[in-house]
Design a protein around this motif. Structure first.
Motif, PDB file in Angstrom:
ATOM      1  N   GLY B 197      39.740  29.646  37.266  1.00 45.33           N
ATOM      2  CA  GLY B 197      40.258  30.953  37.655  1.00 45.33           C
ATOM      3  C   GLY B 197      41.367  30.885  38.683  1.00 45.33           C
ATOM      4  N   THR B 210      41.867  36.616  42.703  1.00 47.51           N
ATOM      5  CA  THR B 210      41.846  36.273  41.282  1.00 47.51           C
ATOM      6  C   THR B 210      40.884  37.157  40.499  1.00 47.51           C
ATOM      7  OG1 THR B 210      40.216  34.612  41.905  1.00 47.51           O
ATOM      8  CG2 THR B 210      42.463  33.850  41.568  1.00 47.51           C
ATOM      9  N   GLU B 212      38.724  35.836  38.211  1.00 49.88           N
ATOM     10  CA  GLU B 212      37.484  35.061  38.260  1.00 49.88           C
ATOM     11  C   GLU B 212      37.040  34.900  39.701  1.00 49.88           C
ATOM     12  OE1 GLU B 212      35.786  34.062  35.724  1.00 49.88           O
ATOM     13  OE2 GLU B 212      37.224  34.349  34.101  1.00 49.88           O
ATOM     14  N   GLY B 346      44.797  31.636  33.284  1.00 49.81           N
ATOM     15  CA  GLY B 346      43.614  30.862  33.648  1.00 49.81           C
ATOM     16  C   GLY B 346      43.077  30.196  32.387  1.00 49.81           C
ATOM     17  N   CYS B 348      39.455  29.967  30.241  1.00 51.19           N
ATOM     18  CA  CYS B 348      38.119  30.557  30.197  1.00 51.19           C
ATOM     19  C   CYS B 348      37.750  30.891  28.761  1.00 51.19           C
ATOM     20  CB  CYS B 348      38.106  31.838  31.037  1.00 51.19           C
ATOM     21  SG  CYS B 348      36.576  32.773  30.921  1.00 51.19           S
TER      22      CYS B 348
END
Lengths: 100, 567
Positions: B197, B210, B212, B346, B348
């Motif tokens: 993140g 951020t 995350e 990012g 994820c």
């Protein structure tokens, strides 16, 4: 020390003096920043570490001189566990200045 | 510096959504075994759901949808590149997870007849199940971890997975308060360390502002890579439409079932579906660049009662400081749209598809190493997928390790890792981690933020490779700063992976996530495959194609193109 008004607390002024600064004062500078987590020292309990234990970023510590919590590292996700879990409502989390 | 030696049968690295479930399930199938969760924060409030979650986004509930329908939906949303068997498991086992969470006290929204009150946010099916009282989810999980007699070590951050004799033998880490070097022997390890993140730099310039939880710095991506595991689809970035500056969800998943929608400056819809996908992000990108921006989440047409209800949910769950952010700006959902922006990048899988390669058994390509949650490669997996894969990893790992013995860690490896971790302490007046991280992430923005250009990415790649030397000039004066320094190492690894994978896939796919200006079209003839990478024997990053596993659910991708533009 009486609590400072919101927005005037500098993270770095409370930290331990850095021995390195004595060795090489030109290498680093102490920069004053507005930090998001504000602790009302009149409410903060010396023996309580609730906020310190729940902070995901581990940015809160006790001032060894006063036993009160403060934000040592300006690394906040403004996620609020510290504020929610404080038993005396001593903590206020502000949105970090850069985002506010 | 002290050294702590720990030993466990099954080591869970990261005590968030996937990790707590992995540990609980391992204990349920093997109560006599020793299970240890290693957590860099405190499992009571750690990971992506530290402050709870306002809903389940991938709930396949019998009578509402089937695992086949769910697999089909994600296949189309992810432009066909996925292991369907892995996605199918999320659909097949998600309901059991929900039932078990319910038995632990987690509340899901039900209608007046007592049925799960599912909402449609995806393009076709209803998979969103609100949980307006989900704020204490993590506390509930932490309680179950304790009840199941799982051991927990908080405030230790793993830095490397140990591999010897062709299998995982444990991990090493840093106690971020005492500064101890921690060596954990284990017969199997699952990495559940969440997203990367902290890859791109938020537009606010605040390193921790951020989407995350910023504790999730790509730790697991980096550790799996150095352990020799394959990673996949790293070029399929996570980019989200977020509240401008606040950088958190607005959140259309909660508000759109109440009638809210994403609109341009004129108040008109420009996307037909608020489900997060690269294709949707490309439409947001186009709209912002068309002169019709800014875009906003529009709620001001809704009645007061509805907005009160939305506020109650949004200001108590997931990112509860949203309320004070709006308040500080004097903005109100009744009168103002929530201005949205395109986030920094990012990695994820929870939202896109980039992760450590796992199969439907949560196995990575290294024996004894499992991965689950946002860092494992099952696309669009969200929270329920993290629970499901935590469970799968926990159960399979206990089966795998039954007849294994511990292996003594290699002394040279431990010495080298100690030197790597503590090096910044030798030069406390070296460059602070804050500046080293800021510059690295600013370079990520400059060279990797889509749309992607090959020459720019080449320059970025050279800078990320050269940044290995920059890491060596970082200084730290306490264990906390050492933790941040090690996180910068993780971020650098992720940046290099992101650049190399994006350069390798010479087509565009997943909308904005991998939009290459030099190859603007999808090219199924050459690129209907995964792009995987791993550390080669010689220590170099090696990229290669991996074929997509045969589908188990028929989808005709020529006819069913994921398109959410309003024309």
């Amino acid at each position: 020390m009486p609590p400072l008004p919101v927005g005037e607390r500098a993270a770095t002024t409370l930290s331990d003096p850095d021995p390195l600064l004595k060795e090489n004062p030109m290498a680093l500078t102490n920069q004053r920043v507005d930090v998001p987590v504000i602790v009302d020292e009149s409410k903060c309990l010396e023996k309580c570490v609730a906020c310190i234990e729940v902070c995901p970023l581990d940015v809160l510590v006790k001032n060894p001189e006063t036993g009160k919590a403060y934000m040592k590292y300006d690394e906040c996700w403004f996620c609020l566990p510290c504020e929610k879990e404080c038993p005396t409502n001593a903590i206020t989390v502000q949105i970090p200045f850069l985002l506010r | 510096m002290n050294i702590q030696y720990l030993q466990t049968d099954f080591l869970v690295v990261g005590g968030g959504t996937a990790g707590t479930m992995a540990a609980i399930k391992a204990k349920q199938v093997s109560p006599e075994s020793d299970i240890l969760i290693l957590e860099k924060a405190n499992i009571r409030r750690s990971g992506a759901i530290a402050m709870g979650m306002d809903g389940v986004n991938t709930a396949v509930i019998p009578g509402n949808s089937t695992p086949e329908q769910y697999t089909r939906e994600i296949t189309i949303a992810n432009d066909g590149i996925l292991n369907q068997k892995a996605v199918y498991e999320t659909g097949r086992l998600g309901f059991e997870v929900i039932q078990e969470l319910e038995s632990w006290g987690v509340k899901f929204q039900k209608d007046h007849e007592g049925n799960y009150d599912l909402k449609q946010v995806h393009r076709v099916g209803k998979y969103v199940l609100p949980m307006p009282e989900g704020k204490d989810l993590k506390k509930i999980l932490a309680r179950q971890v304790k009840r199941h007699k799982v051991r927990v070590t908080n405030r230790v951050m793993a830095t490397r997975v140990m591999v010897q004799d062709g299998r995982v033998i444990g991990a090493v880490g840093l106690d971020v308060r005492s500064g101890d070097f921690v060596v954990i022997q284990a017969k199997a390890v699952v990495l559940c360390t969440g997203a990367c993140g902290r890859l791109g730099l938020p537009a606010s310039g605040y390193l921790y502002g951020t989407y995350e939880n910023p504790t999730n710095a790509g730790d697991g991506y980096s550790m799996a890579y150095h352990a020799g595991a394959e990673l996949t689809n790293i070029e399929c970035f996570q980019i989200n439409p977020l509240i401008k500056d606040y950088n958190g969800p607005a959140c259309a998943y909660v508000a759109s079932p109440f009638g809210a929608y994403t609109a341009n400056a004129e108040g008109h819809r420009f996307i037909s579906c608020d489900y997060w996908s690269g294709q949707m992000m490309l439409e947001v990108y186009k709209e912002l660049n068309s002169g019709k921006g800014p875009v906003h989440l529009k709620m001001y047409h809704l009645d007061d009662d509805t907005i009160n209800e939305i506020e109650t949910i949004l200001w108590a769950n997931e990112r509860p400081s949203r309320g004070r952010f709006h308040e500080g700006r004097g903005e109100d959902y009744r009168t103002h749209g929530v201005e949205m922006n395109i986030s920094e990048i990012g990695l994820c899988s929870g939202h896109s598809a980039s992760g450590v390669w796992v199969n439907e058994r949560a196995e990575t390509t290294v024996p004894g190493l499992y991965a689950a949650g946002d860092m494992a490669s099952v696309p669009h997996n969200y929270m329920i997928g993290a629970f499901v894969y935590g469970r799968i990893a926990g159960e399979n790992a206990m089966d795998y390790l039954q007849d294994l013995e511990h292996i003594e860690p290699d002394a040279d490896f431990l010495k080298a890792e100690q030197e790597r971790i503590y090096q910044p302490l030798n030069q406390a007046n070296g460059v602070p981690h804050t500046q080293v991280e800021y510059k690295l992430r600013r370079l990520v923005n400059d060279y990797l933020q889509p749309p992607k250009s090959p020459t720019k990415m080449d320059i970025g790649l050279q800078k990320f490779v050269a940044y290995e030397d920059t890491l060596d000039i970082m200084g730290a004066s306490d264990p906390h700063e050492l933790m941040r320094c090690m996180e910068v190492h993780f971020i650098r690894d992720c940046a290099e992976m992101a650049a190399r994978a994006s350069l390798y896939r010479k087509e565009s796919r997943w909308g904005l996530y991998h939009y290459r200006l030099d190859h603007p079209e999808k090219n199924n003839d050459e690129w209907f495959c995964h792009v995987n990478l791993k550390k080669s024997e010689s220590g170099h990053m090696e990229l290669f194609k991996r074929a997509v596993e045969p589908y188990i659910v028929d989808v005709n991708l020529e006819n069913e193109v994921y398109d959410v533009a309003v024309r």
